[in-house]
Design a protein around this motif. Sequence first.
Motif, mmCIF file in Angstrom:
data_model
loop_
_atom_site.group_PDB
_atom_site.id
_atom_site.type_symbol
_atom_site.label_atom_id
_atom_site.label_comp_id
_atom_site.label_asym_id
_atom_site.label_seq_id
_atom_site.Cartn_x
_atom_site.Cartn_y
_atom_site.Cartn_z
ATOM 1 N N SER A 205 0.836 -1.205 0.000
ATOM 2 C CA SER A 205 0.000 0.000 0.000
ATOM 3 C C SER A 205 0.868 1.252 0.000
ATOM 4 O O SER A 205 0.555 2.254 -0.659
ATOM 5 C CB SER A 205 -0.932 -0.002 1.217
ATOM 6 N N TYR A 206 1.982 1.198 0.744
ATOM 7 C CA TYR A 206 2.909 2.336 0.804
ATOM 8 C C TYR A 206 3.613 2.537 -0.539
ATOM 9 O O TYR A 206 3.771 3.668 -1.000
ATOM 10 C CB TYR A 206 3.933 2.110 1.912
ATOM 11 N N ILE A 207 4.024 1.455 -1.155
ATOM 12 C CA ILE A 207 4.668 1.534 -2.467
ATOM 13 C C ILE A 207 3.712 2.174 -3.477
ATOM 14 O O ILE A 207 4.113 3.028 -4.281
ATOM 15 C CB ILE A 207 5.111 0.134 -2.937
ATOM 16 N N LYS A 208 2.444 1.783 -3.401
ATOM 17 C CA LYS A 208 1.444 2.366 -4.298
ATOM 18 C C LYS A 208 1.235 3.843 -3.978
ATOM 19 O O LYS A 208 1.221 4.693 -4.876
ATOM 20 C CB LYS A 208 0.123 1.615 -4.168
ATOM 21 N N GLN A 209 1.079 4.160 -2.701
ATOM 22 C CA GLN A 209 0.826 5.536 -2.273
ATOM 23 C C GLN A 209 1.962 6.470 -2.656
ATOM 24 O O GLN A 209 1.734 7.616 -3.076
ATOM 25 C CB GLN A 209 0.621 5.554 -0.762
ATOM 26 N N GLU A 210 3.202 5.975 -2.522
ATOM 27 C CA GLU A 210 4.385 6.795 -2.801
ATOM 28 C C GLU A 210 4.860 6.701 -4.249
ATOM 29 O O GLU A 210 5.817 7.372 -4.644
ATOM 30 C CB GLU A 210 5.530 6.364 -1.877
ATOM 31 N N ASN A 211 4.198 5.831 -5.021
ATOM 32 C CA ASN A 211 4.589 5.620 -6.420
ATOM 33 C C ASN A 211 6.070 5.244 -6.527
ATOM 34 O O ASN A 211 6.829 5.804 -7.320
ATOM 35 C CB ASN A 211 4.302 6.863 -7.258
ATOM 36 N N ILE A 212 6.481 4.265 -5.718
ATOM 37 C CA ILE A 212 7.880 3.834 -5.654
ATOM 38 C C ILE A 212 8.160 2.813 -6.758
ATOM 39 O O ILE A 212 7.406 1.849 -6.931
ATOM 40 C CB ILE A 212 8.186 3.211 -4.281
ATOM 41 N N GLU A 213 9.246 3.007 -7.454
ATOM 42 C CA GLU A 213 9.643 2.050 -8.490
ATOM 43 C C GLU A 213 10.218 0.795 -7.835
ATOM 44 O O GLU A 213 10.935 0.874 -6.838
ATOM 45 C CB GLU A 213 10.694 2.660 -9.414
ATOM 46 N N ILE A 214 9.883 -0.365 -8.379
ATOM 47 C CA ILE A 214 10.375 -1.652 -7.873
ATOM 48 C C ILE A 214 10.808 -2.518 -9.047
ATOM 49 O O ILE A 214 10.422 -2.263 -10.189
ATOM 50 C CB ILE A 214 9.296 -2.385 -7.038
#
Length: 311
Positions: A205-214
């Motif tokens: 959810s945090y990765i989505k919220q922050e738009n973090i590349e993975i």
Amino acid sequence: MWFTYIKDMIMNQKTIQVDALESEAIYIFREVQAQFEKPVLLFSGGKDSITLVRLAQKAFYPAKIPFPLLHIDTGHNFPETIEFRDRLAKELGVELIVRNVQDNIDSGRVKEESGRYASRNMLQTETLLDAIEEFGFDACIGGARRDEEKARAKERIFSVRDDFGQWDEKNQRPEVFDMLNGRIDLGQNVRVFPISNWTELDVWSYIKQENIEIPSIYFAHKRKTFVRDGMIWSAADEVVYRDEEEEVVERMVRFRTVGDMSCTAAVLSEAVDITKVVEEIRDSTISERGARIDDKRSEAAMEKRKQQGYF
């Protein structure tokens, strides 16, 4: 209409929860920097350590992350992960220290496993402890979470290791409220877990919220695979042992967790973007570490590794 309303309420509550977890993690990062002389962030290129990097950025902004990243490279990592690791460190301008398990194999300090379940994952411990001693790190920040595995559920946020790098699960400090005790004796070091209270869903959810590349392997893609013991293994990588009778089939898969290629299985998936991944994790009834064969070696496999110095 009511379904949409309730779904929106749940998502808003999740945002509030993740924001609170972020604040806690940022506080922990700042306590590490204040209490220790030489911290390091243990970086694997996986989603948890990538999340730690973003949290560290926020904790010390507008300054750069004030400590290096350390990767213990087994030599059997997914190529996509290594490419991502190098690019991220370069973009952030952060020092990246890499120490290789292969060096200890070549020197005879550790012995490589053989056979269909062989993995270098267990061999990381010696290389990690060597790196801690080499650089004199007194706080190693890792992405372990209590929901992952029962041994990790016993951890404190500041988890003391003795001068041999060992962990005693029966002798841990109390952590009252937010009082983090960083006092250590000569030779000791602390493993720090800023996202210890997060769940897998919180991380996504945090990765989505922050738009973090993975790395791309976290999203569904076609890959040559084979099935062993009910688990899906990559056949595109030469390091993964495969019997001649194990048939290679192209499947739509993704990886929920990133480790050594030889111990990390894939899952069937159609989740090609972060929104689909979050939905898939929310509906899943299987732990992410259910795809890690190294955790299945014994009932206490993880706890034994941690006692020996594994992060």
